[in-house]
Design an enzyme around this catalytic site. Structure first.
Site, PDB file in Angstrom:
ATOM      1  N   ASN A 135     -24.808  38.026  -4.696  1.00 47.87           N
ATOM      2  CA  ASN A 135     -25.339  39.316  -5.121  1.00 47.87           C
ATOM      3  C   ASN A 135     -25.068  40.345  -4.024  1.00 47.87           C
ATOM      4  OD1 ASN A 135     -26.909  41.519  -5.711  1.00 47.87           O
ATOM      5  ND2 ASN A 135     -28.685  40.347  -6.410  1.00 47.87           N
ATOM      6  N   CYS A 138     -27.497  44.693  -5.609  1.00 46.23           N
ATOM      7  CA  CYS A 138     -28.800  45.247  -6.001  1.00 46.23           C
ATOM      8  C   CYS A 138     -28.984  46.610  -5.329  1.00 46.23           C
ATOM      9  CB  CYS A 138     -29.927  44.298  -5.603  1.00 46.23           C
ATOM     10  SG  CYS A 138     -31.550  44.998  -5.982  1.00 46.23           S
ATOM     11  N   CYS A 345     -20.534  62.888 -49.241  1.00 45.73           N
ATOM     12  CA  CYS A 345     -21.152  64.037 -48.552  1.00 45.73           C
ATOM     13  C   CYS A 345     -22.556  64.305 -49.083  1.00 45.73           C
ATOM     14  CB  CYS A 345     -20.272  65.264 -48.743  1.00 45.73           C
ATOM     15  SG  CYS A 345     -20.965  66.759 -48.016  1.00 45.73           S
ATOM     16  N   CYS A 348     -25.368  68.359 -45.806  1.00 44.76           N
ATOM     17  CA  CYS A 348     -26.367  68.760 -44.811  1.00 44.76           C
ATOM     18  C   CYS A 348     -25.846  69.911 -43.953  1.00 44.76           C
ATOM     19  CB  CYS A 348     -26.751  67.571 -43.925  1.00 44.76           C
ATOM     20  SG  CYS A 348     -25.388  66.931 -42.925  1.00 44.76           S
ATOM     21  N   CYS A 351     -21.789  69.150 -39.807  1.00 36.87           N
ATOM     22  CA  CYS A 351     -20.416  69.285 -39.316  1.00 36.87           C
ATOM     23  C   CYS A 351     -20.075  70.755 -39.092  1.00 36.87           C
ATOM     24  CB  CYS A 351     -19.433  68.633 -40.286  1.00 36.87           C
ATOM     25  SG  CYS A 351     -19.612  69.180 -41.992  1.00 36.87           S
ATOM     26  N   CYS A 355     -18.973  72.183 -35.572  1.00 36.32           N
ATOM     27  CA  CYS A 355     -17.613  72.716 -35.457  1.00 36.32           C
ATOM     28  C   CYS A 355     -17.642  74.135 -34.901  1.00 36.32           C
ATOM     29  CB  CYS A 355     -16.891  72.690 -36.788  1.00 36.32           C
ATOM     30  SG  CYS A 355     -15.205  73.306 -36.644  1.00 36.32           S
ATOM     31  N   CYS A 378      -8.374  74.324 -37.223  1.00 41.28           N
ATOM     32  CA  CYS A 378      -8.744  72.941 -36.864  1.00 41.28           C
ATOM     33  C   CYS A 378      -7.771  72.355 -35.843  1.00 41.28           C
ATOM     34  CB  CYS A 378      -8.754  72.076 -38.122  1.00 41.28           C
ATOM     35  SG  CYS A 378      -9.122  70.343 -37.779  1.00 41.28           S
ATOM     36  N   CYS A 384     -16.721  66.805 -35.916  1.00 42.60           N
ATOM     37  CA  CYS A 384     -17.395  66.802 -37.229  1.00 42.60           C
ATOM     38  C   CYS A 384     -17.734  65.379 -37.674  1.00 42.60           C
ATOM     39  CB  CYS A 384     -16.533  67.505 -38.269  1.00 42.60           C
ATOM     40  SG  CYS A 384     -14.829  66.933 -38.299  1.00 42.60           S
TER      41      CYS A 384
HETATM   42  C1  LIG Z   1     -35.579  43.781 -13.853  1.00 41.40           C
HETATM   43  C2  LIG Z   1     -34.198  43.467 -13.380  1.00 41.40           C
HETATM   44  C3  LIG Z   1     -34.027  42.663 -12.264  1.00 41.40           C
HETATM   45  C4  LIG Z   1     -32.763  42.322 -11.818  1.00 41.40           C
HETATM   46  N1  LIG Z   1     -32.625  41.492 -10.765  1.00 41.40           N
HETATM   47  C5  LIG Z   1     -31.382  41.096 -10.368  1.00 41.40           C
HETATM   48  C6  LIG Z   1     -31.205  40.129  -9.358  1.00 41.40           C
HETATM   49  O1  LIG Z   1     -32.155  39.603  -8.802  1.00 41.40           O
HETATM   50  N2  LIG Z   1     -29.957  39.773  -9.008  1.00 41.40           N
HETATM   51  C7  LIG Z   1     -28.867  40.305  -9.622  1.00 41.40           C
HETATM   52  O2  LIG Z   1     -27.737  39.924  -9.288  1.00 41.40           O
HETATM   53  N3  LIG Z   1     -28.996  41.229 -10.597  1.00 41.40           N
HETATM   54  C8  LIG Z   1     -30.225  41.631 -10.988  1.00 41.40           C
HETATM   55  N4  LIG Z   1     -30.354  42.511 -12.032  1.00 41.40           N
HETATM   56  C9  LIG Z   1     -29.154  43.052 -12.679  1.00 41.40           C
HETATM   57  C10 LIG Z   1     -28.788  42.242 -13.927  1.00 41.40           C
HETATM   58  O3  LIG Z   1     -28.504  40.899 -13.626  1.00 41.40           O
HETATM   59  C11 LIG Z   1     -27.590  42.847 -14.663  1.00 41.40           C
HETATM   60  O4  LIG Z   1     -26.483  42.839 -13.802  1.00 41.40           O
HETATM   61  C12 LIG Z   1     -27.845  44.268 -15.127  1.00 41.40           C
HETATM   62  O5  LIG Z   1     -29.174  44.428 -15.556  1.00 41.40           O
HETATM   63  C13 LIG Z   1     -26.894  44.697 -16.256  1.00 41.40           C
HETATM   64  O6  LIG Z   1     -26.977  43.861 -17.386  1.00 41.40           O
HETATM   65  P1  LIG Z   1     -27.904  44.208 -18.687  1.00 41.40           P
HETATM   66  O7  LIG Z   1     -27.512  45.547 -19.170  1.00 41.40           O
HETATM   67  O8  LIG Z   1     -27.628  43.082 -19.659  1.00 41.40           O
HETATM   68  O9  LIG Z   1     -29.329  44.168 -18.209  1.00 41.40           O
HETATM   69  C14 LIG Z   1     -31.625  42.851 -12.485  1.00 41.40           C
HETATM   70  C15 LIG Z   1     -31.810  43.660 -13.617  1.00 41.40           C
HETATM   71  C16 LIG Z   1     -33.065  43.957 -14.062  1.00 41.40           C
HETATM   72  C17 LIG Z   1     -33.224  44.818 -15.301  1.00 41.40           C
END
Ligand SMILES: Cc1cc2nc3c(=O)[nH]c(=O)nc-3n(C[C@H](O)[C@H](O)[C@H](O)COP(=O)(O)O)c2cc1C
Ligand SMILES: Cc1cc2nc3c(=O)[nH]c(=O)nc-3n(C[C@H](O)[C@H](O)[C@H](O)COP(=O)(O)OP(=O)(O)OC[C@H]3O[C@@H](n4cnc5c(N)ncnc54)[C@H](O)[C@@H]3O)c2cc1C
Ligand code: SF4
Lengths: 406, 410
Positions: A135, A138, A345, A348, A351, A355, A378, A384
């Site tokens: 990871n 984050c 159609c 409504c 469009c 437009c 156009c 539209c």
């Molecule tokens: C509440 C929450 C906690 C997350 N914690 C982690 C984590 O601990 N490690 C990680 O690699 N990604 C973490 N993510 C990211 C998700 O694994 C994922 O990459 C991201 O949410 C996009 O995917 P999604 O749209 O399906 O949620 C977290 C996401 C959320 C929403």
């Protein structure tokens, strides 16, 4: 019935009975959760990111973006990595593999320095995980030595991948952050450092709502809130763009990609496959709807493959890649005019409004509420059709610009 | 204004998606528990929500071979929608409309949820091609049994074809739904009446190893005072006559309907839709106990049918009927150009050595007291609904399979 369509996949040398796994997050926080999701049909799990660092989390931690009646257009969270002790998480991983030998258990790890990365890699290998996900992504860690601050620094990414490679022989995925202009440098660094594949995307840095009376972004933690990770349907377009960027990069074209970001249904999933992703990961849709969405993901994917006479999932991976081209390569010689299907159609006038106010003033509305197109004005932008609530506007005549004197 | 031959429009994809999005996706969904045929609405609504339309077809067809018919005629307020938790917030999910959306979509696609079985097992005869007989045939055929249905009429479907009016259930829909079962290899032979053209003995001799009676409640009830009265027609005779000629019948200006159930409402609404000026229903029950479903009652009111509740027939003289109120001191005299009796149906006489329990053929696990003879549908417990006939057809098929397997294994 489509019982016999094979949706299994071999990815980084590991067999997945279906291509859907939980992405690392609270949806795979402990043994019981993972066991339940595997029982309900998920192909595997990426366990919630573990480390020596134990997160001290806030309350509340979530908010969602709405548009009109729709909730969960996107989802913002303030979570870091695992809250449970490291030993407990390692035990959970071990027990999962023992009890679910045919499912894929991926350990997500995050260290604060080379030694921690190497040690974590060794510990999860001893716990019998099938694969490691690093990871690097984050966006809301309380330390800048971790998370997406690392992920945007290719040198650190490479160094930590090397450390993980020293600690383990397992396949390694490097999970990338979308909070950078290009994912290529950090992806290349990952592979050079010893990673075998790329996972993308983690969450997008965001502020989604502000309480306009108290001036505090939501979720408010005692009156304050950071910039933090955005996920769910709204990030799918961003994820697809990065998947495409990696898959179409000549140096990375053979590197397996695990796709993540906004996947809710089989159609979303197919889009990721078509752009080159293999195993797919999901969090937000599960937080909203539960593990049971796996039923329509796998079943819908099988039906899709059967409808198109594909005999395996492998056949569709990357099929759309060649159709994504640089803007300068598009054919700019013609205009397609909209065709208004009168039986559909509902008069409504949406469009006509769009437009004029956002297009090229090519539509007029008669007394009888009929739409009339002025082809001289156009440009064939199809705004539209985008706003039509009943799909009554289709592609019509295609004309060369030179024949129109344009 | 309704047209007799035209059913109302189905949902567009956008509206279906919006309706499915209203569903709360409840845990342990009460709607699914409330469907007698176990059509599992919670599951197919979820599949619609996640764009898995083919999966939704599977859910419906595997559980309910006549799902497109149920979508149109089920009294959903008494079944699935009664359980809907969304009803507590505003109004229930329109489950019938979503089910119709999927089965209409199925008709426009080439996808088939059910395929003919590969193996060929014992031959089974089914008497009657109403929803009960058709459903039993579908389940047996899917499991490899060779099924022949014997039907006394020229067309299949029972009350689907000869009862329920076209504006609610067009014959094309019934034909398409029946075709799903025919495609599994089921044969129907027409104008073969049990008791006249065929008998239990003849069928067993011909090699059928089990027989299912699904002849329904196919004869109308009568009030003796109306016998041989030229102004009187029974509801089912009236409705089948009208449906058979696509509504092209000459009708008088004034019709009196006696009865207050769904069939009475169908007669009254049909008459109105076909241009009869005055249609009055006189109902024995009081307003709170009106047997008709809310849907059918309000449709009748929309067409300006007059409904008078709490009056019983006292005397009849040609086209003049005297009713008496439930407290006995009010009388009502009504003179009509035509009188339609809609007081229920019953089974017609069958040449069986079995004593009926009131109007029902006694069965235990769908087996009659004659070995190898099973029964299901209205004939076993009365004037019910299409979906309950489907449930019984399905369960009877399972019992027949058990019986034949046990026989096979000695
Ligand atoms: C509440 C929450 C906690 C997350 N914690 C982690 C984590 O601990 N490690 C990680 O690699 N990604 C973490 N993510 C990211 C998700 O694994 C994922 O990459 C991201 O949410 C996009 O995917 P999604 O749209 O399906 O949620 C977290 C996401 C959320 C929403
Ligand atoms: C006017 C009307 C409207 C209705 N509306 C609704 C509604 O909106 N919703 C709902 O859920 N239910 C409705 N019902 C009730 C529903 O139609 C019945 O409950 C259902 O059709 C019973 O199914 P079944 O298969 O048991 O019998 P039936 O549908 O009665 O079918 C019996 C079949 O057996 C055949 N048969 C009978 N005797 C013999 C014989 N001796 N030999 C060979 N064949 C024979 C008949 O010709 C018929 O085809 C309505 C009924 C009527 C009359
Ligand atoms: S009960 Fe109502 S809200 Fe719940 S799943 Fe069924 S239709 Fe949806």
């Amino acid at each position: 019935m489509v019982k016999n369509v094979d949706i299994s996949l071999d990815f980084l040398g590991v067999h997945f009975e279906n291509p859907f796994v939980l992405s690392s997050s609270p949806v795979g926080n402990c043994y019981e959760m993972c066991a339940k999701c595997l029982d309900e049909g998920w192909g595997g799990v990426v366990f919630k990111t573990i480390g020596f660092f134990i997160a001290n989390e806030v309350s509340p931690r979530f908010d969602n973006l709405r548009k009109e009646g729709t909730s969960f257009v996107g989802f913002r969270n303030l979570e870091q990595i695992a809250e449970h002790p490291l030993e407990e998480n390692l035990r959970a991983i071990k027990r999962l593999k023992e009890n679910y030998p045919n499912k894929v258990i991926i350990a997500s790890i995050m260290g604060q320095n080379e030694k921690e990365w190497e040690d974590l890699a060794r510990l999860v290998t001893e716990a019998k995980a099938d694969m490691i996900e690093c990871n690097f992504s984050c966006p809301q860690m309380t330390s800048h030595a971790m998370g997406s601050d690392v992920g945007v620094n290719p040198e650190l990414v490479k160094k930590y991948c090397q450390a993980v490679r020293r600690g383990s022989k397992l396949p390694i995925l490097s999970k990338m952050t979308p909070n950078q202009a290009s994912m290529i440098p950090s992806s290349l660094a990952s592979i050079e450092g010893g990673a075998d594949g790329i996972a993308a995307i983690n969450t997008v840095k965001s502020i989604i709502n502000i309480d306009v009376d108290s001036f505090v972004p939501v979720p408010s933690v005692a009156g304050k809130s950071p910039v933090s990770g955005y996920s769910g349907k709204a990030v799918k377009p961003i994820a697809l763009r990065f998947i495409h960027e990696i898959h179409s990069c000549p140096e990375l074209k053979d590197v397996p990609i695990s796709g993540i970001g906004g996947i809710e249904n089989w159609q979303d999933a197919v889009e990721f496959f078509l752009l080159g992703a293999g195993v797919l990961q999901v969090t937000t849709a599960i937080m909203q709807y539960g593990y049971r969405i796996i039923e329509d993901l796998t079943d819908g994917l099988r039906h899709y493959l059967a409808r198109h006479n594909f005999s395996s999932l492998k056949e569709i991976i990357g099929l759309a890649t060649k159709n994504v081209v640089p803007a300068e390569d598009l054919d700019r010689t013609f205009v397609i005019f909209p065709k208004f299907v009168s039986e559909k159609c509902v008069h409504c006038g949406r469009c006509v409004v769009s437009c004029f106010d956002g297009g090229h003033q090519a539509l007029t509305f008669t007394e009888e509420r009929k739409v009339v197109l002025d082809k001289k004005r156009c440009v064939g932008c199809f705004l539209c059709a985008n706003v039509c609530p009943v799909n009554a506007i289709e592609k019509g005549e295609k004309v060369l610009k030179k024949d129109l004197g344009r | 204004m309704k047209e007799y031959l035209k059913e109302k429009e189905g949902l567009t994809p956008l509206l279906a998606q919006e309706e499915a999005a209203r569903c709360l996706l409840c845990l342990d969904a009460p709607c699914s528990k409330a469907c007698p045929a176990q059509t599992d609405p919670a599951k197919f609504i979820r599949s619609i929500r996640f764009l898995n339309y083919d999966g939704a077809i599977d859910v419906i067809r595997i559980n309910n071979p006549l799902g497109g018919i149920c979508a149109r005629v089920c009294p959903t307020e008494k079944y699935c929608q009664k359980g809907c938790i969304r009803a507590g917030l505003d109004r229930p999910i329109d489950i019938g409309a979503l089910q119709r959306f999927i089965t209409d979509y199925e008709e426009s696609s080439s996808y088939k949820a059910l395929e003919p079985a590969k193996e060929k097992k014992d031959r089974v005869a089914i008497i009657g091609s109403g929803p009960a007989g058709l459903t039993a045939a579908n389940f047996l055929a899917r499991n490899g049994y060779q099924v022949t249905i014997f039907e006394k009429h020229k067309k299949a479907g029972g009350y689907l074809t000869y009862g329920i009016p076209s504006y609610r259930l067009p014959n094309e829909v019934v034909e398409k739904e029946i075709k799903h079962t025919l495609d599994l290899g089921v044969k129907i032979v027409y104008e073969q009446e049990f008791g006249k053209d065929i008998s239990l003995d003849s069928l067993f001799v011909e090699g059928f190893k089990a027989i299912i009676l699904a002849t329904g409640y196919d004869s109308p009830r009568m009030i003796p005072a109306f016998l041989n009265n030229p102004y009187v027609e029974t509801a089912v005779d009236f409705l089948s006559r009208v449906k058979n000629c696509d509504g092209k019948v000459a009708l008088p200006d004034n019709i009196l309907v006696i009865g207050g159930g769904d069939v009475a409402m169908d007669v009254a609404t049909t008459a109105k839709v076909l241009g009869v000026k005055e249609v009055t229903c006189v109902v024995r029950e009081d307003k709170e106990h009106l047997p008709a479903s809310k849907k059918e009652f309000s449709e009748a009111l929309e067409e300006n049918v007059s409904v008078i509740t709490g009056f019983n027939v006292k005397e009849v003289h040609e086209n003049k009927v005297t009713f008496v109120g439930s407290n006995e001191n009010i009388t009502l005299n009504y003179q009509a150009d035509k009188i339609v009796l809609a007081i229920g149906q019953k089974p017609s006489e069958l040449p069986l050595n079995i004593e009926f329990d009131k109007d029902n053929l006694p069965v235990k696990n769908y087996q009659t007291e004659i070995k190898g003879l099973f029964a299901c549908g209205d004939i076993t417990d009365g004037d019910k609904t299409v979906v309950s006939a489907i449930k019984k057809g399905k369960e009877a098929a399972i019992e027949v399979m058990k019986f034949l397997e046990e026989k096979q294994n000695g």
